[in-house]
Design a protein around this motif. Structure first.
Motif, PDB file in Angstrom:
ATOM      1  N   ARG A 160       7.203   8.469   4.865  1.00  0.00           N
ATOM      2  CA  ARG A 160       6.521   7.166   4.949  1.00  0.00           C
ATOM      3  C   ARG A 160       7.376   6.164   5.724  1.00  0.00           C
ATOM      4  NH1 ARG A 160       1.804   5.205   2.367  1.00  0.00           N
ATOM      5  NH2 ARG A 160       1.569   7.431   1.936  1.00  0.00           N
TER       6      ARG A 160
ATOM      7  N   LYS B 137       0.515  12.527  -9.699  1.00  0.00           N
ATOM      8  CA  LYS B 137      -0.048  13.878  -9.608  1.00  0.00           C
ATOM      9  C   LYS B 137       0.998  14.930  -9.940  1.00  0.00           C
ATOM     10  CE  LYS B 137      -3.442  12.782  -5.997  1.00  0.00           C
ATOM     11  NZ  LYS B 137      -3.834  13.035  -4.578  1.00  0.00           N
TER      12      LYS B 137
ATOM     13  N   CYS C 246       9.033   9.642   0.649  1.00  0.00           N
ATOM     14  CA  CYS C 246       9.526   8.322   1.067  1.00  0.00           C
ATOM     15  C   CYS C 246      10.089   8.383   2.487  1.00  0.00           C
ATOM     16  CB  CYS C 246      10.583   7.815   0.098  1.00  0.00           C
ATOM     17  SG  CYS C 246       9.930   7.272  -1.499  1.00  0.00           S
TER      18      CYS C 246
ATOM     19  N   LYS D 262       0.827  -1.208   0.000  1.00  0.00           N
ATOM     20  CA  LYS D 262       0.000   0.000   0.000  1.00  0.00           C
ATOM     21  C   LYS D 262       0.864   1.262   0.000  1.00  0.00           C
ATOM     22  CE  LYS D 262      -4.005   2.149   2.172  1.00  0.00           C
ATOM     23  NZ  LYS D 262      -3.503   3.501   1.908  1.00  0.00           N
ATOM     24  N   ASP D 263       2.019   1.188   0.647  1.00  0.00           N
ATOM     25  CA  ASP D 263       2.917   2.345   0.646  1.00  0.00           C
ATOM     26  C   ASP D 263       3.377   2.670  -0.773  1.00  0.00           C
ATOM     27  OD1 ASP D 263       2.982   2.754   3.491  1.00  0.00           O
ATOM     28  OD2 ASP D 263       4.249   0.982   3.639  1.00  0.00           O
ATOM     29  N   TYR D 264       3.761   1.641  -1.522  1.00  0.00           N
ATOM     30  CA  TYR D 264       4.192   1.867  -2.901  1.00  0.00           C
ATOM     31  C   TYR D 264       3.040   2.426  -3.742  1.00  0.00           C
ATOM     32  CZ  TYR D 264       8.293  -0.966  -1.704  1.00  0.00           C
ATOM     33  OH  TYR D 264       9.435  -1.455  -1.131  1.00  0.00           O
ATOM     34  N   GLU D 265       1.847   1.907  -3.521  1.00  0.00           N
ATOM     35  CA  GLU D 265       0.692   2.380  -4.282  1.00  0.00           C
ATOM     36  C   GLU D 265       0.403   3.848  -3.977  1.00  0.00           C
ATOM     37  OE1 GLU D 265      -2.395  -0.293  -3.165  1.00  0.00           O
ATOM     38  OE2 GLU D 265      -1.711  -1.916  -4.478  1.00  0.00           O
ATOM     39  N   ASP D 266       0.441   4.206  -2.694  1.00  0.00           N
ATOM     40  CA  ASP D 266       0.168   5.596  -2.303  1.00  0.00           C
ATOM     41  C   ASP D 266       1.251   6.538  -2.828  1.00  0.00           C
ATOM     42  OD1 ASP D 266      -2.067   4.723  -1.000  1.00  0.00           O
ATOM     43  OD2 ASP D 266      -1.181   4.776   1.004  1.00  0.00           O
ATOM     44  N   LEU D 267       2.497   6.102  -2.754  1.00  0.00           N
ATOM     45  CA  LEU D 267       3.593   6.940  -3.243  1.00  0.00           C
ATOM     46  C   LEU D 267       3.504   7.130  -4.756  1.00  0.00           C
ATOM     47  CD1 LEU D 267       6.486   5.461  -1.057  1.00  0.00           C
ATOM     48  CD2 LEU D 267       5.621   7.818  -0.958  1.00  0.00           C
ATOM     49  N   GLN D 268       3.121   6.084  -5.475  1.00  0.00           N
ATOM     50  CA  GLN D 268       2.995   6.196  -6.922  1.00  0.00           C
ATOM     51  C   GLN D 268       1.854   7.137  -7.299  1.00  0.00           C
ATOM     52  OE1 GLN D 268       4.209   6.423  -9.909  1.00  0.00           O
ATOM     53  NE2 GLN D 268       4.851   4.277 -10.029  1.00  0.00           N
ATOM     54  N   LYS D 269       0.751   7.081  -6.558  1.00  0.00           N
ATOM     55  CA  LYS D 269      -0.364   8.005  -6.811  1.00  0.00           C
ATOM     56  C   LYS D 269       0.093   9.452  -6.624  1.00  0.00           C
ATOM     57  CE  LYS D 269      -4.113   4.872  -5.430  1.00  0.00           C
ATOM     58  NZ  LYS D 269      -5.147   4.600  -4.397  1.00  0.00           N
ATOM     59  N   GLU D 270       0.867   9.671  -5.594  1.00  0.00           N
ATOM     60  CA  GLU D 270       1.390  11.011  -5.335  1.00  0.00           C
ATOM     61  C   GLU D 270       2.324  11.448  -6.455  1.00  0.00           C
ATOM     62  OE1 GLU D 270       3.769  13.352  -1.731  1.00  0.00           O
ATOM     63  OE2 GLU D 270       2.788  11.426  -1.340  1.00  0.00           O
TER      64      GLU D 270
END
Length: 629
Positions: free
Chosen positions: A450, A381, A447, A370-378
């Motif tokens: 997180r 953007k 990163c 989930k951390d990788y997913e959230d960071l990629q979404k950021e």
């Protein structure tokens, strides 16, 4: 007029003399209780005071049983014991007092009974037995929140009732820290180095360039003052006026969105000097900060390290690097240009395309899916395509969306360049250099945040990391402007570096300025420059490079022609500095009466609506009031 008898005159004279003697006696001492109704604060009584009669003033924090209460003031708390035989008939009124009522207590200090000392309180070994108890002001029973260190209150509620929030230990500490640092700075500049404190006007005229300014209407039709973004022009004019060492703790105003580190009105320590160079300003600021540094914080060491703007952008992706941790950006274009991965291929020239990466050591131990997913979404953007993560399980096993496309030779070259070890995580991006640096600079911070949230130790929180960033471009391409249009990277009064004095006439976009920023733990806390003191050069910058109307600066241009010495200065963001020293996440926590993100004062309701009748004197009219009638 009534006559006063002789006996009364003698009595009054004696009382006045007695009061005067007491005032003189107190004025011979120093401390928080001089010239006051109290003899001591609620935080200073110790076992050495046992047997002494004292007078305390403060707020009732809480009551225990019917005969004991905790009294609090700005300096601490003291336990007070009420005894009916001493207090008399007022004991019932006292016991019915609400918390936060204001009282004055006179009594003797005694040791607490055996086993009842409170080691968590600085006054926990003693208590005061009240002989006299005066209610100065009774508080209403129900307040919006309790004044306790462990009370969690929404920020909006705290700002709505800021006068209550200021009583908390947290806010008392922050306000007193702010005052202490300000007074030390004043002493250093005035007493030790001959600076003159000058108050400059807060009603001025519009300044070319810079942030949007607040307008102040006048009774003269169509004419407005503005509130200054800084005293920039005035402090330069003071140099012309031979006030060659100026400072001011100045209020400044900017009509722009508020953030955690910005407010529409803010405070800066403003400094300007004649006959100075960049190195002199930097040395002054370093010694100023060291002199004003709080004693309870880790000491700072001089001189502060230096870094060019180009180095900061290349290694950290920002001009305000957080150097408390490594994770520097590295150029891996050579290692990956023939890697077989489409996203790392480009038909553009070498200068227009770059591949960069940073490494999170042992990141796999702390980052989950989930951390990788959230960071990629950021990241998406911030830039189309986002970033690419590679998890280094071991030398032969790399987990990534590009693993099956990455040629073995490229993987080996990348591993060597980044000095990877099992458990590390790489974050990569490709594209134009400025875009990649900006993206990875922000992802580096994301990163780190997180990782720390998941328990990793990333930043060095045990010390303060200062950094001077210098050698900035003097001009940058204008945002939303036409091709070739430029704007000042700092402000239009910054001088070019000596070696570019001729270049500014022909290739201004290539010129570097004598501009310097001071960064602390990733936040810019000060910025300054050596100024242009030549009128012809200043007019050229305004008129020919920035396309500004130079006539609005005629007063400054004429001053520069009137024997202006070489000069320079700096402004320290005082709110931001104090927030870092106090360990606060927002400057709102170190300002007595701050505004919200939207620039509103929840407590007073400012800004407020005026009707057209009130605005008529300023020759202004709006449709809002008419629409509400």
């Amino acid at each position: 007029m009534e006559k006063i008898c002789g006996a009364c005159r003698v009595l009054i004279r004696n009382q006045l003399a007695s009061s005067y003697v007491r005032a003189v006696i107190r004025s011979q001492h120093s401390g928080p209780s001089t010239f006051s109704l109290r003899t001591h604060s609620c935080g200073e009584l110790r076992t050495s005071h046992v047997g002494k009669e004292v007078t305390l003033c403060g707020w009732i924090q809480h009551r225990r049983y019917d005969f004991m209460l905790t009294l609090r003031d700005s300096f601490g708390t003291t336990q007070v014991v009420l005894k009916e035989q001493k207090i008399g008939n007022d004991v019932d009124n006292i016991r019915n007092l609400s918390a936060e009522s204001v009282v004055m207590v006179t009594g003797k200090v005694q040791l607490r009974p055996d086993g009842l000392a409170n080691k968590k309180m600085s006054t926990g070994d003693i208590e005061v037995v009240a002989d006299q108890f005066e209610i100065l002001n009774n508080s209403k029973e129900s307040l919006p929140f309790e004044i306790h260190d462990f009370s969690k209150v929404k920020e909006s509620t705290r700002m709505l009732y800021r006068y209550l929030d200021l009583r908390s230990t947290r806010m008392q500490h922050n306000m007193r820290l702010r005052s202490d640092v300000a007074m030390k700075m004043r002493h250093f500049l005035w007493k030790l180095h001959g600076f003159v404190e000058v108050e400059t006007p807060t009603l001025f005229r519009r300044t070319p360039g810079g942030a949007r300014e607040y307008l102040v209407p006048t009774r003269q039709p169509g004419k407005f003052y503005t509130l200054p973004q800084s005293p920039q022009q005035f402090k330069q004019l003071l140099m012309v006026g031979a006030i060659d060492r100026y400072f001011q703790i100045a209020r400044c105003y900017r009509d722009e969105g508020s953030r955690s580190d910005r407010q529409p009105e803010f405070t800066q320590v403003d400094i300007e000097m004649s006959f100075i160079n960049k190195e002199g300003i930097q040395a002054l600021v370093e010694e100023l900060l060291q002199y004003a540094w709080p004693d309870n914080l880790p000491s700072i060491h001089l001189p502060f390290p230096r870094m060019t703007y180009a180095q900061a952008m290349d290694q950290f992706g920002t001009d305000k690097p957080d150097t408390r941790f490594d994770m520097k950006l590295q150029d891996v274009t050579r290692e990956l240009k023939d890697s077989g991965v489409a996203v790392f291929s480009s038909t553009e020239g070498n200068d227009a395309f770059v591949i960069k990466a940073f490494k999170c050591s042992k990141g796999m131990d702390f980052l989950k899916r989930k951390d990788y997913e959230d960071l990629q979404k950021e990241a998406v953007k911030l830039k189309d395509g986002g970033v690419t993560f590679i998890q280094i399980k071991d030398a032969d096993s790399w987990k990534s969306s590009i693993s099956k496309h990455l040629r073995s030779e490229a993987r080996e070259n990348l591993g060597k360049a980044m000095k990877v070890n099992p458990g590390d995580v790489l974050c990569l991006a490709a594209g134009k250099p400025d875009s990649v640096n900006s993206l990875l600079g922000q992802m580096r911070l994301a990163c780190a945040n997180r990782l720390e949230a998941n328990g990793a130790s990333v930043r060095d929180h045990g010390s303060f990391h200062f950094l001077w960033v210098e050698d900035f471009p003097l001009f940058l391409p204008k945002e939303d402007g036409q091709d070739g249009e430029l704007e000042s990277s700092h402000h239009p009064f910054t001088a070019p570096v000596d070696k570019h004095k001729e270049l500014i006439m022909t290739q201004p976009s290539q010129v570097h300025g004598q501009h310097y920023d001071l960064v602390l733990d990733g936040s810019e806390i000060a910025g300054g420059s050596i100024r242009i003191h030549d009128a012809k050069l200043q007019k050229h910058v305004l008129q020919n490079i920035l396309n500004e109307d130079a006539s609005s600066m005629q007063h400054l241009l004429e001053a520069l022609e009137s024997g202006c010495p070489p000069h320079g200065g700096i402004a320290i963001g005082f709110d931001r500095l104090i927030a870092i020293l106090a360990g606060e996440p927002s400057i709102r926590e170190v300002i007595a009466f701050p505004k919200t993100i939207d620039g509103n004062d929840l407590m007073s309701g400012a800004p407020s609506l005026l009707d057209n009748e009130e605005l008529a004197v300023y020759h202004i009219r709006h449709d809002i009031c008419d629409a509400t009638k």
